[in-house]
Design an enzyme around this catalytic site. Structure first.
Site, PDB file in Angstrom:
ATOM      1  N   GLN A  50      23.714  54.202  66.988  1.00 44.71           N
ATOM      2  CA  GLN A  50      24.882  55.027  66.669  1.00 44.71           C
ATOM      3  C   GLN A  50      25.388  54.691  65.266  1.00 44.71           C
ATOM      4  O   GLN A  50      25.803  53.558  65.006  1.00 44.71           O
ATOM      5  CB  GLN A  50      25.998  54.815  67.682  1.00 44.71           C
ATOM      6  CG  GLN A  50      25.658  55.251  69.097  1.00 44.71           C
ATOM      7  CD  GLN A  50      25.049  54.150  69.933  1.00 44.71           C
ATOM      8  OE1 GLN A  50      24.608  53.131  69.419  1.00 44.71           O
ATOM      9  NE2 GLN A  50      25.014  54.362  71.237  1.00 44.71           N
ATOM     10  N   GLN A  58      20.849  58.683  64.212  1.00 45.60           N
ATOM     11  CA  GLN A  58      21.506  58.915  65.502  1.00 45.60           C
ATOM     12  C   GLN A  58      23.003  59.129  65.291  1.00 45.60           C
ATOM     13  O   GLN A  58      23.653  58.387  64.546  1.00 45.60           O
ATOM     14  CB  GLN A  58      21.275  57.717  66.436  1.00 45.60           C
ATOM     15  CG  GLN A  58      21.835  57.912  67.831  1.00 45.60           C
ATOM     16  CD  GLN A  58      21.407  56.811  68.785  1.00 45.60           C
ATOM     17  OE1 GLN A  58      20.437  56.105  68.542  1.00 45.60           O
ATOM     18  NE2 GLN A  58      22.123  56.679  69.888  1.00 45.60           N
ATOM     19  N   ASP A  59      23.568  60.177  65.938  1.00 43.06           N
ATOM     20  CA  ASP A  59      25.015  60.456  65.897  1.00 43.06           C
ATOM     21  C   ASP A  59      25.520  60.762  64.487  1.00 43.06           C
ATOM     22  O   ASP A  59      26.565  60.253  64.070  1.00 43.06           O
ATOM     23  CB  ASP A  59      25.806  59.275  66.468  1.00 43.06           C
ATOM     24  CG  ASP A  59      25.605  59.103  67.962  1.00 43.06           C
ATOM     25  OD1 ASP A  59      24.761  59.798  68.521  1.00 43.06           O
ATOM     26  OD2 ASP A  59      26.308  58.271  68.549  1.00 43.06           O
ATOM     27  N   ASP A  82      20.885  62.941  69.389  1.00 46.04           N
ATOM     28  CA  ASP A  82      22.272  63.407  69.582  1.00 46.04           C
ATOM     29  C   ASP A  82      22.997  63.548  68.250  1.00 46.04           C
ATOM     30  O   ASP A  82      24.188  63.221  68.153  1.00 46.04           O
ATOM     31  CB  ASP A  82      23.049  62.425  70.468  1.00 46.04           C
ATOM     32  CG  ASP A  82      22.375  62.144  71.789  1.00 46.04           C
ATOM     33  OD1 ASP A  82      21.569  62.976  72.240  1.00 46.04           O
ATOM     34  OD2 ASP A  82      22.647  61.081  72.381  1.00 46.04           O
ATOM     35  N   ARG A 134      21.051  67.582  74.880  1.00 49.74           N
ATOM     36  CA  ARG A 134      21.225  67.038  76.227  1.00 49.74           C
ATOM     37  C   ARG A 134      22.730  66.911  76.493  1.00 49.74           C
ATOM     38  O   ARG A 134      23.525  66.777  75.558  1.00 49.74           O
ATOM     39  CB  ARG A 134      20.511  65.694  76.401  1.00 49.74           C
ATOM     40  CG  ARG A 134      20.985  64.584  75.451  1.00 49.74           C
ATOM     41  CD  ARG A 134      20.287  63.280  75.754  1.00 49.74           C
ATOM     42  NE  ARG A 134      20.744  62.197  74.885  1.00 49.74           N
ATOM     43  CZ  ARG A 134      20.600  60.905  75.164  1.00 49.74           C
ATOM     44  NH1 ARG A 134      20.017  60.527  76.289  1.00 49.74           N
ATOM     45  NH2 ARG A 134      21.023  59.984  74.317  1.00 49.74           N
TER      46      ARG A 134
END
Length: 566
Positions: A356, A378-379, A400, A468
Site C-alpha cells: 500500500q 498498489q493503491d 487495487d 474486486r
C-alpha cells in the site's frame, strides 16, 4: 489496498456481532380525553409517519427511539424528523470522538497504532463537521429546495459513514480497536439509518402529503461538456484563463527561488484567514519531494503546474516496508472542499515491494482533478470520501490502484496497468461502498485501460481484472471505455473465495456498458458475481457525471476536450 491491512472487518459486520438491544419507545399522542385514547383504533398519524420514515432503515428500533420525541409534536414537519435523525447521529458521533480521544497509545512503543488512533480522531472530527453542515442544510431550506438537494445530502451522510469506517480500518490491535468500535455502535447505526431515510425522501414527503418535485431525466441532463455541476462560471473562467496562461496566482512555488516559496507545503501554510474565493497556487516545473496534507479548513484551493511530467510531487511512504498506515502513505492528500488540481504529477515511488503506497488521496467534497498524472503501484489513487471528478488524467498501478469510498467519476483518462511482483495479480479498481442506498461508487467513463511497456510481453501470464470488491456493496461501472486484451475474460475478481465473511461477490454491483476493445467481451464474465449486469442506455445514464455527481445541468462552453454523450 492489499488483503490483510485494509480488508478490515466492516463496521456493519461488527455492529451485527455486538447485538446491542435498544428498546422500542412507544409514542403516545397527548389528548385531553383519555377515553378517546383508550378507544383509538390503529396507530396515530404520528406513529404512521414514524413507521413510514423508519421503514427503509436497517435499525428500526433505534430509528423509532430517535424520532419518538418529534412525533409528540402534532405539528411536526418532514424537516423536523430529518433534522432529528441528523442531530441524533451527530450526538452519537461526538460521543465516539470522546471515546477515541480517551484511547491513548504510546508513539514510542506502538507508532503504527498511535498514528491510527490519531487518524481516527481526525476522521471523526470531519464527520462531525459534515453532520453539522447537513443539519444546517436541512434547517435553512424549504422542503422543495431540500428535495433538489436530497442527493447532495445523501452524499454527505454517506461520507460520514465512510469516515467512521475508515477510522476502524486504520486500527490494528484488538485492544484499541474494540474500545473504539464499541463506542461507535450507536453512531454507525444512526448514520446507516440517516442514509436510508434521505435515500427515500420522496416516501417521507408522501407520508406528509407534500407535493413531490419531478426531476428531469438523467438523459436530458446529458451533454457534451466536461465539468461537473458544481463548477460555476467563475471556475470555468479560471480554468480557461489558466489554460491560456492568464491566471494571476496568489503564490508561486519554485525550486530555484524565483517564487515566494520553495516548497508546496509552505505555500499551503500561507493560506489566508477569512479567504473568500479561491487560493491559487502555481507550482513551477521541478521535482518536489514532499509529504502534503491540505487541512479540511483550507477550502477552495486551486493548484496547478507547468504540466504532468514537469511539475512533480513525489514521495515513497508505504506500508510494506515502512509500516505506515495506508491513509498516511499518500504523497499528496486533500481534506478540504472545492479542491482543484491541474497539470501536475502526483507520484509514489515505493514500488511493488511497498504494497500500500498512495500517490494521491482526495477526501474533500466537490474536488476535481484535470490533466494530471497519478503514478504508483498498489493503491495509487485513493478516492477516500465525498464527490470527486477526474478528467484527462493518466493513472497507473497494479493492485487495487483506484480504490476508495467516495462518489467518483473518472472520465476520458488513460488507465495504465503496470507489472507487479512475481506471483501477484492486477486489479484496476476496489470500491468500498458499504450501505446499499449510499451514494458512493466508482465510474470509469470513456477511458482506455492498457498495459505499460514492461507488462506488455507478459500480460497474458499475469492476471489482470477490472476490479474486486473491497466492501460488501461495492459499486463499479465501466462504460464507453476501451479495454485492452490484458483484461481476463471473467472480468472481475472476488475479494476472497475461502472466507465467507468476504464473499462480497454475492452483493457487489459490477456494471458494464458500451465498452470496446478485445477485453470488452462480456460473454465469459465470471458467474460468481450475482449482480453483474450489462446496462441498457437508459440505465447507464444514471452513472454520468450529471446524474451520479448530482448535477442539475451540464455547464456550457467547456474549454477542455468534451466527453462522448450516451
Amino acid at each position: 489496498m492489499g488483503a490483510g491491512k485494509k480488508v478490515g472487518i466492516s463496521v456493519v459486520s461488527l455492529i451485527l456481532v455486538v447485538g446491542a438491544v435498544i428498546g422500542v419507545v412507544a409514542v403516545v399522542r397527548s389528548s385531553q380525553n383519555s377515553a378517546d385514547n383508550e378507544n383509538m383504533k390503529g396507530p396515530s398519524a404520528s406513529m404512521k409517519a414514524i413507521e413510514t420514515i423508519c421503514a427503509p432503515t436497517s435499525y428500526k428500533d433505534a430509528c423509532t427511539r430517535t424520532l419518538g420525541p418529534v412525533a409528540r409534536n402534532e405539528t411536526a414537519t418532514p424537516k423536523d424528523y430529518i433534522m432529528a435523525a441528523i442531530q441524533a447521529t451527530l450526538d452519537e458521533v461526538k460521543k465516539s470522538f470522546d471515546v477515541t480521544s480517551k484511547t491513548v497509545v504510546s508513539n514510542e512503543t506502538d507508532p503504527y497504532n498511535h498514528m491510527a488512533v490519531e487518524d481516527c480522531k481526525e476522521l471523526l472530527d470531519q464527520a462531525i463537521d459534515t453532520l453539522q453542515a447537513s443539519y444546517s442544510m436541512v434547517g435553512d431550506n424549504d422542503m422543495h429546495t431540500l428535495q433538489d438537494r436530497a442527493d447532495e445530502l445523501r452524499s454527505w451522510m454517506t461520507a460520514v459513514y465512510a469516515l467512521q469506517s475508515s477510522c476502524m480500518d486504520q486500527i490494528e490491535k484488538p485492544e484499541y480497536k474494540s474500545a473504539i468500535e464499541n463506542g461507535m455502535i450507536n453512531a454507525t447505526q444512526l448514520t446507516d439509518n440517516a442514509i436510508n431515510i434521505v435515500a427515500e425522501l420522496s416516501e417521507v414527503l408522501k407520508a406528509f402529503n407534500v407535493p413531490i418535485n419531478l426531476k428531469p431525466s438523467a438523459r436530458r441532463l446529458m451533454g457534451v461538456n466536461s465539468y461537473p455541476s458544481w463548477f460555476g462560471a467563475a471556475d470555468r473562467r479560471l480554468l480557461r484563463a489558466q489554460r491560456g496562461g492568464h491566471v494571476r496566482p496568489n503564490v508561486v512555488v519554485a525550486k530555484d527561488g524565483s517564487g515566494q516559496f520553495r516548497t508546496i507545503a509552505s505555500a499551503i501554510n500561507a493560506y489566508p484567514k477569512n479567504l473568500k474565493g479561491r487560493y491559487i497556487i502555481y507550482v513551477k516545473a521541478g521535482i518536489y519531494d514532499e509529504f502534503i496534507v491540505i487541512d479540511k479548513s483550507k477550502a477552495n484551493i486551486f493548484i496547478y503546474g507547468d504540466g504532468p511530467g514537469k511539475t512533480i510531487v513525489t514521495g515513497k511512504r508505504n506500508f510494506g516496508i515502512m509500516k505506515i498506515g495506508t491513509m498516511n502513505t499518500a504523497t499528496f492528500s486533500n481534506n478540504a472542499p472545492g479542491f482543484i488540481a491541474r497539470r501536475m504529477t502526483f507520484r509514489n515511488t515505493a514500488g511493488p515491494d511497498g504494497h500500500q503506497a498512495v500517490a494521491l488521496r482526495i477526501n474533500g467534497d466537490m474536488s476535481a482533478i484535470f490533466d494530471c498524472h497519478i503514478e504508483g503501484y498498489q493503491d495509487t489513487l485513493y478516492y477516500h470520501a465525498f464527490r470527486q471528478f477526474y478528467r484527462d488524467c493518466v493513472i497507473s498501478g497494479t493492485i487495487d490502484f483506484i480504490f476508495g469510498m467516495g462518489d467518483a467519476v473518472i472520465q476520458n483518462s488513460l488507465i495504465v496497468v503496470r507489472r507487479p511482483n512475481a506471483n501477484q495479480f492486477n486489479t484496476v479498481t476496489a470500491d468500498g461502498k458499504e450501505i446499499a442506498r449510499g451514494s458512493n461508487g466508482l465510474v470509469l467513463q470513456n477511458c482506455r485501460i492498457v498495459p505499460e511497456k514492461e507488462l506488455f510481453p507478459v500480460r497474458f501470464q499475469i492476471p489482470t481484472y477490472l476490479g474486486r470488491p473491497w466492501k460488501a456493496q461495492a459499486l463499479t461501472v465501466v462504460m464507453q471505455s476501451e479495454l485492452g486484451d490484458l483484461i481476463r475474460p471473467e472480468g472481475w475478481m472476488p475479494w476472497s473465495t475461502t472466507d465467507s465473511k468476504y464473499f462480497f461477490h454475492n452483493t457487489c454491483q459490477y456494471y458494464e456498458f458500451a465498452n470496446r476493445g478485445p477485453g470488452a467481451n462480456t460473454a465469459r464474465r465470471s458467474r460468481m458475481f450475482k449482480r453483474f449486469k450489462v446496462l441498457s442506455p437508459q440505465e447507464a445514464t444514471r452513472y454520468t457525471v450529471a446524474a451520479f455527481l448530482q448535477g442539475a445541468q451540464w455547464l456550457k462552453q467547456a474549454h477542455i476536450p468534451h466527453q462522448l454523450g450516451l
